[in-house]
Design a protein around this motif. Structure first.
Motif, PDB file in Angstrom:
ATOM      1  N   ASN A  80       0.806  -1.189   0.036  1.00  0.00           N
ATOM      2  CA  ASN A  80      -0.003   0.071   0.051  1.00  0.00           C
ATOM      3  C   ASN A  80       0.877   1.316   0.006  1.00  0.00           C
ATOM      4  OD1 ASN A  80      -2.347   1.307  -0.256  1.00  0.00           O
ATOM      5  ND2 ASN A  80      -2.708   1.577   2.096  1.00  0.00           N
ATOM      6  N   GLY A  81       2.020   1.434  -0.724  1.00  0.00           N
ATOM      7  CA  GLY A  81       2.571   2.578  -0.908  1.00  0.00           C
ATOM      8  C   GLY A  81       3.620   2.959   0.080  1.00  0.00           C
ATOM      9  N   GLY A  82       3.732   2.268   1.321  1.00  0.00           N
ATOM     10  CA  GLY A  82       4.505   2.676   2.326  1.00  0.00           C
ATOM     11  C   GLY A  82       4.029   3.137   3.265  1.00  0.00           C
ATOM     12  N   SER A  83       4.533   3.135   4.450  1.00  0.00           N
ATOM     13  CA  SER A  83       4.016   3.614   5.832  1.00  0.00           C
ATOM     14  C   SER A  83       5.171   3.745   6.949  1.00  0.00           C
ATOM     15  CB  SER A  83       3.294   2.255   6.539  1.00  0.00           C
ATOM     16  OG  SER A  83       4.034   1.306   6.594  1.00  0.00           O
ATOM     17  N   LEU A  84       4.686   4.560   8.066  1.00  0.00           N
ATOM     18  CA  LEU A  84       5.532   4.912   9.098  1.00  0.00           C
ATOM     19  C   LEU A  84       5.484   3.920  10.174  1.00  0.00           C
ATOM     20  CD1 LEU A  84       4.830   8.665   8.714  1.00  0.00           C
ATOM     21  CD2 LEU A  84       7.070   7.693   7.973  1.00  0.00           C
ATOM     22  N   THR A  85       6.526   3.823  10.865  1.00  0.00           N
ATOM     23  CA  THR A  85       6.414   2.942  12.287  1.00  0.00           C
ATOM     24  C   THR A  85       5.848   3.803  13.289  1.00  0.00           C
ATOM     25  OG1 THR A  85       8.389   3.534  12.830  1.00  0.00           O
ATOM     26  CG2 THR A  85       8.404   1.413  11.762  1.00  0.00           C
ATOM     27  N   PRO A  86       5.211   3.184  14.327  1.00  0.00           N
ATOM     28  CA  PRO A  86       4.682   3.993  15.390  1.00  0.00           C
ATOM     29  C   PRO A  86       5.277   4.891  16.124  1.00  0.00           C
ATOM     30  CG  PRO A  86       3.622   2.029  15.635  1.00  0.00           C
ATOM     31  CD  PRO A  86       4.696   1.687  14.471  1.00  0.00           C
ATOM     32  N   GLU A  87       6.876   4.420  16.177  1.00  0.00           N
ATOM     33  CA  GLU A  87       7.737   5.425  17.000  1.00  0.00           C
ATOM     34  C   GLU A  87       8.219   6.689  15.981  1.00  0.00           C
ATOM     35  OE1 GLU A  87       9.692   1.098  17.334  1.00  0.00           O
ATOM     36  OE2 GLU A  87       8.244   2.209  15.966  1.00  0.00           O
ATOM     37  N   VAL A  88       8.219   6.509  14.794  1.00  0.00           N
ATOM     38  CA  VAL A  88       8.566   7.404  13.692  1.00  0.00           C
ATOM     39  C   VAL A  88       7.418   8.591  13.437  1.00  0.00           C
ATOM     40  CG1 VAL A  88       9.359   8.244  11.256  1.00  0.00           C
ATOM     41  CG2 VAL A  88      10.237   6.297  12.485  1.00  0.00           C
TER      42      VAL A  88
END
Length: 426
Positions: free
Chosen positions: A276-284
């Motif tokens: 799905n085009g990329g995502s961010l980790t909760p920490e970042v």
């Protein structure tokens, strides 16, 4: 700074003239392959050679993680190049603080040190030859050594089998970059793979970062730490995910249905939907929200650049958000960084042009249809990484995907009965 790499004890002046197995690339995927291969058949250790311009294992990986100042991996501790699943946790017995919860994701230095230990334990320090493979073809009259590899130092190597275990390395850039009026300073527009935060001089300047994946987050945090003001822009909303894809893609929960899907185009759609085009980790994402509250980061979601124009000494950006055109003229932008990923398509990869002409493969949106052993149709060429996604699923390019690829490739390399041609002896 990561510790220095395990280097070859002695690098030969010239490459071997003939090889049983030639492996292109010396990153985590290739390292995973050779440890699994040796575990299966110890005698194969002296029958393969790895080719990489650096002449060392993990050089590109090391540079990328240092340049982006990535503190820890996204993959859990069970995913690594050693065949033994618990090897990394055992190695980290006295470095537990470097395993980040949940799932014990290893710190960057820990993982790198572990890989150097793997190289030492499996006696692989002399297996990487310092050269780039620039061209590859098959000589039909040479049944024993059918592959001919031309190196950038002018040498030629003949091989029975070849494994492509490198990333594409080619930057994916948005369409609007092709319409830019030149000239503009080359250091003011860079793709993420060309940005080194350790050398970035952006204090007091504004940086616009395009992208919605984890790389964009690392770049933003690094730029703020160097005194920059950051604008983050994505075509959609920023998503929070611990991993690149749902953990169900690591086992039968999703892979069983994926393997049963006979339509390659449907598989391709499943892969794109899973990542799905990329995502961010909760920490970042938490760090970015905190920086946003402080006014150091501005998030533009569901927004994309329509036009960029260099008007010295700044960029002027026209974008579209939710159907409306917006000009960021009130925000003079000093630097444009494109965190827009790499091309995963192999269709125009230079090493495959001759192979495709000799042994045409079916393509699905730039990915080849391989056999069950990740082998190119008609010849003993094997593919790891993103190019094997149609067979392995959305984690093909990850550490978990490397292990999946080994489950397919290693038997074909180790068992004579699985060789494509009976003339290729083992």
């Amino acid at each position: 700074m990561l510790a220095s790499a395990v280097t070859a004890s002695a690098v030969t002046a010239s490459a071997p003239a003939t090889l049983d197995i030639a492996i292109v690339g010396a990153g985590p995927q290739a390292l995973t392959l050779v440890t699994h291969l040796i575990q299966k058949r110890k005698d194969l250790r002296q029958r393969f050679q790895v080719f990489d311009p650096s002449g060392t294992w993990m050089q590109t990986w090391q540079h990328q993680f240092e340049a982006l100042e990535i503190p820890h991996l996204r993959s859990p501790a069970v995913h690594h190049p050693d065949p033994h699943a618990g090897a990394l946790r055992n190695f980290a017995e006295h470095r537990a603080a470097e395993l980040h919860g949940p799932y014990g994701r290893p710190g960057t230095q820990l993982f790198y040190d572990f890989c150097q230990d793997v190289i030492r334990r499996w006696d692989l320090g002399d297996r990487v030859y310092p050269a780039r493979v620039e061209q590859m073809d098959v000589q039909p009259h040479s049944r024993r050594w059918p592959f001919r590899l031309r190196l950038d130092n002018g040498q030629q190597v003949r091989a029975r089998r070849v494994v492509l275990a490198m990333g594409s390395g080619r930057a994916h850039t948005p369409a609007w970059t092709t319409t830019l009026d030149r000239p503009y300073p080359c250091d003011r527009l860079r793709h993420a793979q060309d940005v080194d935060l350790r050398q970035a001089e952006v204090a007091g300047q504004t940086v616009l970062i395009i992208g919605s994946g984890l790389t964009s987050g690392h770049l933003a945090i690094g730029a703020v730490h160097r005194g920059a003001r950051v604008l983050l822009m994505a075509r959609r909303q920023y998503r929070e995910m611990l991993f690149d894809a749902d953990p169900g893609w690591l086992g039968p929960k999703y892979l069983k249905g994926f393997a049963a899907q006979a339509c390659w185009e449907a598989r391709h759609r499943q892969i794109l939907a899973a990542r799905n085009g990329g995502s961010l980790t909760p920490e970042v994402l938490t760090q970015l929200r905190r920086l946003q509250r402080r006014g150091q980061v501005t998030l533009y979601e569901q927004c994309q650049v329509q036009q960029a124009r260099w008007q010295a000494p700044h960029w002027q950006i026209h974008c579209q958000t939710q159907g409306q055109h917006v000009c960021l003229a009130d925000q003079p932008i000093d630097h444009l960084w494109l965190a827009t990923g790499q091309q995963t398509s192999l269709a125009d990869h230079p090493l495959l042009q001759s192979i495709q002409a000799q042994f045409p493969a079916q393509w699905v949106n730039g990915w080849p249809v391989l056999d069950e052993h990740l082998r190119w149709p008609g010849c003993e060429l094997f593919v790891m990484g993103a190019g094997a996604a149609l067979q392995l699923g959305p984690v093909a390019r990850n550490l978990a995907g490397a292990r999946m690829a080994c489950d397919r490739i290693v038997p074909a390399l180790a068992k004579p009965s699985l060789a494509l041609s009976p003339t290729i002896s083992q």
